[in-house]
Design an enzyme around this catalytic site. Structure first.
Site, PDB file in Angstrom:
ATOM      1  N   ARG A 114     -20.325  11.188 -31.490  1.00 49.86           N
ATOM      2  CA  ARG A 114     -19.706  12.522 -31.344  1.00 49.86           C
ATOM      3  C   ARG A 114     -19.604  13.315 -32.638  1.00 49.86           C
ATOM      4  O   ARG A 114     -19.867  14.511 -32.653  1.00 49.86           O
ATOM      5  CB  ARG A 114     -18.303  12.367 -30.755  1.00 49.86           C
ATOM      6  N   ASP A 185     -12.820  15.293 -30.959  1.00 47.59           N
ATOM      7  CA  ASP A 185     -14.132  15.065 -31.588  1.00 47.59           C
ATOM      8  C   ASP A 185     -15.306  15.475 -30.707  1.00 47.59           C
ATOM      9  O   ASP A 185     -16.462  15.338 -31.102  1.00 47.59           O
ATOM     10  CB  ASP A 185     -14.275  13.594 -32.016  1.00 47.59           C
ATOM     11  N   ASP A 186     -15.015  15.959 -29.491  1.00 44.58           N
ATOM     12  CA  ASP A 186     -16.101  16.435 -28.628  1.00 44.58           C
ATOM     13  C   ASP A 186     -16.011  17.961 -28.479  1.00 44.58           C
ATOM     14  O   ASP A 186     -16.435  18.523 -27.479  1.00 44.58           O
ATOM     15  CB  ASP A 186     -16.064  15.746 -27.245  1.00 44.58           C
ATOM     16  N   ASP A 272      -0.818  16.091 -26.702  1.00 41.69           N
ATOM     17  CA  ASP A 272      -0.811  17.542 -26.457  1.00 41.69           C
ATOM     18  C   ASP A 272       0.387  17.971 -25.610  1.00 41.69           C
ATOM     19  O   ASP A 272       0.974  19.034 -25.830  1.00 41.69           O
ATOM     20  CB  ASP A 272      -2.142  18.036 -25.861  1.00 41.69           C
ATOM     21  N   HIS A 296     -13.527  20.440 -21.272  1.00 44.97           N
ATOM     22  CA  HIS A 296     -14.348  20.032 -20.124  1.00 44.97           C
ATOM     23  C   HIS A 296     -13.490  19.815 -18.873  1.00 44.97           C
ATOM     24  O   HIS A 296     -13.953  19.276 -17.885  1.00 44.97           O
ATOM     25  CB  HIS A 296     -15.198  18.798 -20.455  1.00 44.97           C
TER      26      HIS A 296
HETATM   27  N1  UDP Z   1     -10.029   8.945 -28.473  1.00 44.00           N
HETATM   28  C1  UDP Z   1      -9.382   7.992 -29.201  1.00 44.00           C
HETATM   29  N2  UDP Z   1      -9.499   6.689 -28.828  1.00 44.00           N
HETATM   30  C2  UDP Z   1     -10.241   6.321 -27.754  1.00 44.00           C
HETATM   31  C3  UDP Z   1     -10.898   7.305 -27.018  1.00 44.00           C
HETATM   32  C4  UDP Z   1     -10.776   8.622 -27.403  1.00 44.00           C
HETATM   33  O1  UDP Z   1      -8.715   8.309 -30.166  1.00 44.00           O
HETATM   34  O2  UDP Z   1     -10.308   5.127 -27.450  1.00 44.00           O
HETATM   35  C5  UDP Z   1      -9.923  10.336 -28.906  1.00 44.00           C
HETATM   36  C6  UDP Z   1     -11.269  10.988 -29.028  1.00 44.00           C
HETATM   37  O3  UDP Z   1     -11.758  10.811 -30.327  1.00 44.00           O
HETATM   38  C7  UDP Z   1     -10.998  12.424 -28.695  1.00 44.00           C
HETATM   39  C8  UDP Z   1      -9.778  12.356 -27.766  1.00 44.00           C
HETATM   40  O4  UDP Z   1      -9.225  11.072 -27.935  1.00 44.00           O
HETATM   41  O5  UDP Z   1     -10.683  13.187 -29.826  1.00 44.00           O
HETATM   42  C9  UDP Z   1     -10.124  12.582 -26.333  1.00 44.00           C
HETATM   43  O6  UDP Z   1     -11.035  11.627 -25.916  1.00 44.00           O
HETATM   44  P1  UDP Z   1     -12.082  11.871 -24.744  1.00 44.00           P
HETATM   45  O7  UDP Z   1     -12.823  13.128 -25.032  1.00 44.00           O
HETATM   46  O8  UDP Z   1     -12.911  10.639 -24.611  1.00 44.00           O
HETATM   47  O9  UDP Z   1     -11.191  11.993 -23.463  1.00 44.00           O
HETATM   48  P2  UDP Z   1     -10.527  13.229 -22.741  1.00 44.00           P
HETATM   49  O10 UDP Z   1      -9.075  13.072 -23.024  1.00 44.00           O
HETATM   50  O11 UDP Z   1     -11.103  14.482 -23.314  1.00 44.00           O
HETATM   51  O12 UDP Z   1     -10.890  13.037 -21.334  1.00 44.00           O
HETATM   52 MN    MN Z   2     -12.926  15.017 -24.242  1.00 41.26          MN
END
Ligand code: UDP
Ligand code: MN
Length: 358
Positions: A114, A185-186, A272, A296
């Site tokens: 990422r 990070d995405d 958050d 997303h």
């Molecule tokens: N993240 C983390 N540890 C993990 C998986 C994700 O710290 O094991 C962080 C990741 O780097 C990103 C955020 O949590 O900044 C959100 O992760 P992700 O995009 O996979 O999931 P979302 O919450 O967006 O569905």
């Molecule tokens: Mn994400």
């Protein structure tokens, strides 16, 4: 014993001189010690997080005065003076990129997958302003000290995520910058767009800028009284959000020095949501919805006028719709977006030649 009038006058004069000298001595020392305290207060103010930060407005104007007095000094003395006095921007001057603190939450297992995209695209536009908060050491192309191993757990659970946010917040407070912006990070960031946005808000007022992913406030039960529900708005971390320094200062009792974790434990919700709880519920400050931030969690293919947008993230089957590089070269479409916005960026040349970077 009889004392002549003359002697009386002499004694009186001696006494007066002694008392006056003592007063002068203490006055001088008092002033010296006062000045020393004043200076160290000012220095502390520049960086260290602590209750002193609550006086930042008075301190800022004090430093402004210092900065202004430099202007009245002769040219040949300026050089010397600038080295001594802190160079602080005037409160009224325009926000520049170096007034923004950009925190990217990361995890070591995704550094290659990422962070590479971010480092290839927008991070170089805000190289000195971006800090990566991760859970392991690594050699990345970032300035020294910009990759921070938080030592938080490397999982996706509430405690790990809040732990990283707590470190981000404390780090921001330490920098003294005007704006705290958080990204995952995405997330792709339109750097000039963000700067323009923040220039239209005053960092000395309370601002919480972001985009909620729910259409209604989130509700939680009070731990002390499960019958009672608390409702509040929060900006989705995955879309990015920004907080003005003024508001960040008010968050201190609930967020600084480990208290963010305690607050997160109280509501048992992740990072958050905890930010939203502190700002919208505890401090009773509004979330200002910026609908040009995107995560997303919304249908990204529906978004048009991509040039106007400020952030985007992606997931396996939710990406922005944009012509550009091949799906193979650019599965997230974010390189294509970057090269539409900044066609002369180095990475775009590489991609145009047909190379794969991801
Ligand atoms: N993240 C983390 N540890 C993990 C998986 C994700 O710290 O094991 C962080 C990741 O780097 C990103 C955020 O949590 O900044 C959100 O992760 P992700 O995009 O996979 O999931 P979302 O919450 O967006 O569905
Ligand atoms: Mn994400």
């Amino acid at each position: 014993m009889r004392i002549s009038l003359r002697k009386c006058v002499k004694i009186a004069i001696c006494l007066f001189i002694s008392v006056f000298s003592i007063i002068l001595y203490f006055h001088d020392n008092f002033e010296k010690s006062f000045k020393t305290q004043g200076q160290s207060f000012g220095q502390k103010q520049h960086g260290v997080v602590g209750p002193v930060d609550q006086h930042s407005d008075t301190e800022l104007s004090r430093k402004q005065r210092n900065a202004m007095s430099v202007e009245t000094i002769k040219d040949d003395e300026k050089e010397k003076t600038h080295k001594v006095l802190p160079r602080l921007k005037s409160k009224n001057s325009t926000t520049e990129i170096d007034d923004i603190f950009i925190a990217v939450k990361a995890t070591k297992k995704y550094h290659n997958r990422r962070l590479k995209l971010l480092l290839d695209t927008w991070i170089p536009q805000a190289r000195e302003e971006t800090y990566i908060f991760t859970d392991g050491d690594d050699k990345l192309d970032v300035p020294d000290g910009h990759l921070i191993n938080t030592n938080c757990s490397n999982t996706h659970n509430r405690i790990a995520l809040s732990c990283k946010m707590a470190v981000e917040y404390d780090f921001f407070m330490f920098t003294g910058k005007r704006w705290f912006c958080h990204l995952d990070d995405d997330t792709y960031l339109n750097v000039p767009g963000l700067l323009k946005l923040l220039q239209s808000y005053n960092h000395t007022d309370d601002w919480y800028l972001g985009r909620p992913s729910l259409r209604h406030p989130i509700e939680v039960m009070k731990r002390s009284n499960p019958e009672q529900k608390i409702a509040f708005w929060f900006a989705t971390g995955g879309a990015g959000f920004c907080i003005s320094r003024s508001l960040a200062l008010k968050m201190m009792p609930h967020a600084s020095g480990g208290r963010f974790m305690t607050t997160s434990d109280m509501i048992r919700l992740p990072d958050d949501c905890t930010v939203g709880f502190i700002i919208n519920n505890l401090l009773q400050k509004e979330l200002t919805v910026i609908d040009r931030f995107h995560s997303h969690l919304e249908a990204l293919f529906l978004i048009h006028n991509l040039k106007e947008q400020l952030t985007f993230s992606y997931s396996d089957n939710n990406i922005v719709h944009i012509d550009g590089f091949s799906k193979n070269q650019d599965p997230t479409r974010l390189y294509s977006l970057h090269c539409m916005l900044f066609p002369t960026a180095d990475i775009c040349d590489t991609l145009r030649k047909g190379h794969t970077v991801a």
